[in-house]
Structure formats: C-alpha cells, structure tokens
Design an enzyme around this catalytic site. Structure first.
Site, PDB file in Angstrom:
ATOM      1  N   ASP A  28      24.496   7.596  51.045  1.00  0.00           N
ATOM      2  CA  ASP A  28      25.662   8.472  51.030  1.00  0.00           C
ATOM      3  C   ASP A  28      26.497   8.247  52.283  1.00  0.00           C
ATOM      4  O   ASP A  28      26.054   7.631  53.263  1.00  0.00           O
ATOM      5  CB  ASP A  28      25.213   9.936  50.958  1.00  0.00           C
ATOM      6  CG  ASP A  28      26.245  10.837  50.297  1.00  0.00           C
ATOM      7  OD1 ASP A  28      27.403  10.400  50.137  1.00  0.00           O
ATOM      8  OD2 ASP A  28      25.902  11.978  49.962  1.00  0.00           O
TER       9      ASP A  28
ATOM     10  N   ASP B 244      31.558  13.654  42.633  1.00  0.00           N
ATOM     11  CA  ASP B 244      30.680  14.819  42.738  1.00  0.00           C
ATOM     12  C   ASP B 244      31.041  15.890  41.717  1.00  0.00           C
ATOM     13  O   ASP B 244      30.343  16.890  41.587  1.00  0.00           O
ATOM     14  CB  ASP B 244      30.780  15.436  44.140  1.00  0.00           C
ATOM     15  CG  ASP B 244      30.110  14.569  45.193  1.00  0.00           C
ATOM     16  OD1 ASP B 244      29.222  13.771  44.830  1.00  0.00           O
ATOM     17  OD2 ASP B 244      30.470  14.690  46.377  1.00  0.00           O
TER      18      ASP B 244
END
EC number: 3.2.1.22
Length: 715
Positions: free
Chosen positions: A461, A531
């Site tokens: 990430d 997301d």
C-alpha cells in the site's frame, strides 16, 4: 510484421499485424514522421509522402518547413514551436539540440529498431528505440540520451516520444481522471486549438487524478465496437505529462514522458538517461479493439509471465471486518469461517504492528504486536495452509509515522526541507527511497516479512502524496533527480520481489487506484481499482478500469461488503466482473448469509476461467445510460458472458432495446448455460452471427435489476 529500412528514400517502416508506421530522413538527415494508420501492403506507396521532406532551409522556406517538421523526437530545431521532447543546456549556456541521423540497427528478428541521432555541434547523442510484438498493433518507444563530451549536460525535459497524426482532421481526446474513491472517470472532448495537458504532479504516484494514457479518435466517431482510435499509455508511476497539441497549421501531435516541472537530470561525461517506455497503437475496431490490444499486451508480454494466465484466488481481507482492531483470536475465527466458504487466500491488512490501533502510530515498525499477536504471524500462515488457503499480508514500506521506533531512530530518513516544518498526511511521512541506506532497509524488511511469515501474497500500500521534496544531505544533482530516483528504486524493489519470489502473488495498492499504470503492471498480479465498493460507483469505476487493464487484476474493496439496500444478486453479478473478494465480518453473519456467500464462491470458481482472461466490451456504457451492459469474451472466442445492470432509472418506460453482441465467431453456435434471471435464452442455442446482428433482449426494468448470461460454444 517487421521493421524495414529503404535506403533509396532514407525511409524507416514499421509493419505490425494490421498497421504501418513510417518516418524518413529529411534534407538535414532529421527523422520526420510520414504515416501511421491502417496497413499499407505496398511499401513503395510511402514514396508519395517523401517528396516534400527535402526542403532547403534558405530563402522563404520557413512556412514549408513548419508544415513538414513532424520530427520523431523534437529537441529545439528551427521553426519547431510545438511541445519539445528534449530540452537541455550545454555547459556554455546554449539551449536545445539539433539532432541528425548517425546510424541505426535493426534486430535480427526485425522486431526492434535503434536509430542513433547526434548534435553536429555538441557531444550529445540520442538513441530512439522502437519495439513491436507478434500479432499486436503496438509499438513501444523510448529514448536514451547520452553525454559524449567532457562537460556536463543539464537535462530539463526528457520525454519518451512524440507521435503525429494525419492532418486536416478534428480529433476527440479521451483520457481518465478523478480522485480517491472516484478513479477512472471518462473524460472526452474535441481537441481545441491549443495544448491539452494530461499530467500528475503528486510525486510518488501516477494518479488517481490522471491516468498516464491518451486516445484520439477522428471526428469523435469511434464507439466501443468500431471506428479509428490512436492510443498510448506511459509506463511510469510518478509524475508524468502527456501534451496533446493542435496547431494553427492543422498539425496534431502527442508528446509524453516524465513531468518536467519537478525533476531534472545532469549527465556527466559518458553518462546517459533512459526515458520510461510508452506503448502506442492504432485500431479500426473502436475502443473495444483498443482494449483487446492492451489486454493481449498485458497477458502475453507485460505481466509477470509465470503467473500471467493464472486465475486470481478468491480473497478474504480482514480490514473490512475490524480495520485496525485485530488480534489473534479474531483472525483465527475469521480464517475458519473463510475456509468454510471456499476462500482461497486470507489477507491480514493494516493493524498488525506494535501499537497500531489507529493510523497515527506504528507505521514503519514491521514486526507483529506482541500483545495482540503473542505467537507472531507465522501461526496464521500455518493455519491457512492447513486449511488449503494461501496467506497474505498488508504492508506500506514507503511510509513512516512520526510516532514509531523507526522515525525516532532515523528522523533523517524522511523527505524534508531544512528550513521548513514537516508536513504529514494521514499522520504519515515519506521515506526517502533515493537514499541507499533506506533502500537497503526496505529490501531487508520485505525479505524478512515474506520469509518469516511464509507469505503467498503481499499487498503493498501507499497512502499519501509527497509535499516535501527535500533531501538536506543530498547533492544538488541528487536533489534534482530525486523524483525520478524514487520511482526507479521502487521499480528495483518490485523487480527483486519478482525475481526472489516468483510464486508470490503481488497486489499494487496505493490508497485506491493511485498507481494504475503500465509501469506497475509489469510487476503485479492485482491493482487496487479503488477503495470505493459502493455498487453504483463500481459500475463506473470498473468500466474505466477495464478499458485499460485486464479485469481479473481489479483489486481493492471487497466484492461483498454488506452495502445496505442493494440486492444480493446485483452485488454477486458485479463481483463476478473482477477478482472476487469478501469484505464482511464473517463472525457476525447469519448462517443464511454464509450459505449465500459460499454458493457464490463456488459458482464463481466454475465460471472464472471464462472471465478472468477475457476481453471486455462495454456495449452499453454506465456513463451514458441508466443501464450498463458488458460482454466478456474469452480470447479464443469459445465462451462469453453478458452482464447487465440497471441503476439510475427515474421513470418507467418500455423494455430496453436489444443489445447486439460483438467479438464472436459468426458461424459458431453458442449455448446459454447460466441464466441468473431465468429469461427465455436459458438453454437456447444461437449462432454468433445472430447474436451480433439481432442481439439479446435483457430483462432490465427496475433499479438494481441485474443479469448474468454465460454462453459456451457447442458447434
């Protein structure tokens, strides 16, 4: 398909499966673009385009020069006022270059060309490299800039390539832009009489505010199944710039490469700089034909080839159940439930480090929290493997919290300015990966984490942009090149991961789709699409994403995430369009819910081989209609799936029009083997010709209606 040189006209010709790309040397031995478009079977016809190239530079020839200066690599030549590909200063202060042909080499297999140019007055050379691929209508280009003298060269702009398009045509430009949670929004407009710039300047990502991609279609007439489209995508994950330009003389060009607003390069004697690659193509098959080319390129050439054609496992991720609030008991309970559902990969997300119960501490301390995970993380790998699942872990190696042992030990390791206060985002600072000691630390952390925890999957990430481009102890030249070195070293880390752990599945995540680019495709199995998992938004997100990237690589938010008010069938069908993941708290689900998830997982496994390596055609766009109809066609044309979704209807009306399919074998017979809405096509057989000419009537009448029809060839 091959690359040719015809010496009588100093002509270079690149022949792909269905296209021709050609340029020639003008009177001053500068490479000038001639043609790019549908394939010319008789190459001697290109001689028609070489007659105007040999224009003397004296007298009143400036206008003619301006109309024939479509240089393959613009570097500041006289009468060239368009966007430059190369801008530099020599040690005596002279700016720009005037590049002429020196030599060229065509590879033995005819698939690569290197043409070397040189400045006649200064010790500078630029090698333009071209590469083509079997059965694809794509050309990959890059430039290598070399200092052949003793004094330094100061590069201020070093683009990868310029592309030129037929004159006398109005073009529509298509690109994708957005924001966190709203990535890949389709942007289309007719190209105005000016420069239209697609760029990113956030530092360590290629977006999500802009994707390094462009497409031009003449007169704006292309759709998903027909029409001419020129397109290109840059292999770069940092700041980039794509300049689409239409001049007052009718010339249209695109120049693309790294963004010159932040970075610069100084080349000392004998040093060179190689630009990122850009892959470009032309098709007469519309945007769907463009997607076909890009899919084939990824699956057969760009993705890690050992894993490229494998299906992506069904994933469970701990974040959606407990975010940071995880411990050994919760994880073991979730793992048992996930295994019962048929999940194939269990991933522990953020929250496993010491004190990491929120986003303000622990980042950078890559060891398990001894209080919440007294037995470490290996116990989870052992449990997962015993249950037939793979085990994965989240990590964010580029970042650090100020409240961490790493930052307290090495405050000089972050990007910072000597005279200004540090700025944080999401309570994070950015590690300076241009430093060799930081790079070595990150490599060691990754090796240790993978090996100690027997990882099968790594989710990388990156949750913030760069605001402090500072390196107090770096040299002037190190600081100039910092934005480039950061990305180059990130690529070096990903190269190491692929070479050292060839079976390790890798997810490229960057707070949503912030590194959705072909620079990262080379290294990864999944890309975090977004997301955002709200189904109505996913319709738009996935349409944009799947225009450029193979659908199975769509990672990110959970397919099943408990969105209130959305029928289960709608979420299930939408989940089948990418790589399936589950993002609900399985410890709080009813048995009825668990049974439904288990049935969906089992059915997905039966169908995914026909979905995950397929072409995707957006027959009805979610951007233009209250319906979305997508067709997934297996690359061998032996099976296909039609997805239909209805969302955004405000008034009742008649049934939607028939949808004509595409990409099928006309004489083949296809039988419907899965019909999720029990329509009249269940079990029926149709020819490919009938499906493409007559089409299907889909029962989409109300908001959240959805359908999935699976066809397989039977004759």
């Amino acid at each position: 398909m091959s690359i040719y040189y015809e010496p009588d006209h100093a002509l270079f010709c690149i022949q792909t499966a269905h296209t021709t790309y050609a340029f020639a040397l003008n009177a001053e031995s500068r490479p000038v673009h001639l043609y790019w478009g549908a394939k010319l079977q008789t190459l001697s016809d290109l001689a028609l385009l070489t007659g105007n190239l040999h224009v003397e530079t004296n007298g009143d020839s400036s206008f003619r020069l301006r109309t024939n200066n479509q240089y393959e690599y613009r570097a500041g030549e006289p009468y060239s006022y368009e966007e430059q590909a190369l801008d530099l200063f020599y040690s005596d202060g002279v700016r720009g270059a005037q590049l002429a042909y020196r030599s060229h080499v065509i590879s033995a297999d005819g698939r690569a060309l290197a043409i070397e140019l040189a400045d006649g007055q200064y010790p500078l050379s630029v090698t333009l490299r071209y590469e083509i691929y079997p059965d694809l209508d794509l050309i990959t280009r890059r430039a290598v800039i070399r200092n052949e003298g003793s004094e330094p060269l100061h590069l201020r702009k070093m683009q990868s390539a310029s592309f030129h398009f037929p004159r006398g045509v109005q073009y529509r430009v298509t690109h994708f832009a957005g924001n966190w949670g709203a990535e890949y929004q389709k942007q289309q407009e007719m190209l105005p009489l000016c420069r239209t710039v697609i760029q990113n300047n956030h530092g360590n990502t290629s977006g999500p505010h802009a994707v390094p991609f462009f497409a031009l279609d003449p007169w704006g007439k292309a759709d998903d199944t027909s029409g001419e489209v020129f397109f290109g995508t840059l292999h770069w994950s940092g700041d980039f710039k794509i300049t689409c330009e239409r001049t007052e003389l009718g010339a249209v060009s695109v120049t693309a490469g790294v963004n010159d607003e932040q970075a610069a390069v100084t080349l000392h004697s004998g040093e060179s700089y190689e630009t990122p690659e850009i892959t470009a193509g032309f098709t007469t098959g519309g945007f769907g034909g463009m997607s076909e080319q890009l899919y084939d390129f990824q699956l057969d050439h760009l993705l890690p080839q050992k894993r490229a054609h494998n299906v992506i496992p069904v994933i469970y991720n701990s974040w959606y159940a407990y975010d940071f609030r995880i411990d050994e008991e919760k994880i073991l309970g979730l793992m048992d439930r996930a295994a019962e559902l048929g999940v194939e990969l269990f991933v522990i997300d953020d929250g496993w480090m010491p004190g990491r119960d929120c986003d303000s501490k622990g980042l950078g301390d890559w060891v398990p929290d001894p209080l919440r995970f007294p037995n470490g993380l290996r116990v989870f790998a052992e449990r997962a493997h015993a249950q037939g699942m793979k085990f994965g872990l989240w990590i964010e190696p580029e970042m650090v919290n100020p409240d961490s042992d790493l930052f307290r030990a090495h405050p000089d390791w972050v990007l910072q300015s000597e005279s200004r206060p540090q700025t944080t985002s999401r309570n994070q600072l950015v590690l300076n990966l241009a430093r060799e000691d930081v790079l070595a630390y990150v490599l060691d952390v990754l090796d240790r984490t993978i090996q100690e925890n027997e990882l099968d999957y790594l989710k990388w990430d990156m949750n913030r942009y760069i605001t402090d481009w500072g390196w107090p102890t770096g040299s002037k030249e190190q600081r100039e090149k910092l934005p480039l070195t950061m990305i180059e070293n990130i690529y070096g880390i990903w190269t190491h991961l692929n070479e050292a752990y060839p079976d390790l599945l890798l997810e490229n995540c960057a707070h949503g789709g912030a590194r959705s680019d072909y620079g990262m495709v080379r290294y990864t199995d999944r890309i975090n699409r977004s997301d955002n998992a709200t189904p109505a938004d996913v319709l738009l997100l996935h349409e944009g994403f799947s225009t450029l990237f193979v659908p199975k690589s769509a990672g990110g938010a959970g397919t099943f995430n408990g969105t209130p008010g959305v029928p289960y069938a709608f979420r299930e069908n939408l989940g089948f369009t990418g790589s399936m993941s589950i993002g609900v708290n399985l410890l709080r689900c009813s048995q009825e819910e668990l049974n439904a998830y288990g049935a969906s997982v089992a059915q997905f496994k039966r169908e995914r081989a026909d979905l995950q390596n397929s072409y995707v055609y957006h027959l009805v766009s979610a951007w233009n209609s209250p319906y979305a109809v997508w067709q997934y066609v297996r690359r061998d044309r032996q099976a296909f799936t039609v997805f239909g979704f209805c969302f955004g209807r405000h008034f009742p009306d008649d049934r939607m029009a028939r949808v004509r399919l595409t990409g099928l074998i006309p004489e083949a017979f296809y039988e419907c083997v899965v019909d999720t809405c029990s329509s009249e096509v269940d079990g029926q057989r149709y020819t490919g010709e009938a499906l493409m000419q007559i089409g299907l009537q889909l029962p989409l009448e109300r908001n959240y209606d959805s359908v999935r029809l699976v066809f397989r060839r039977v004759m």
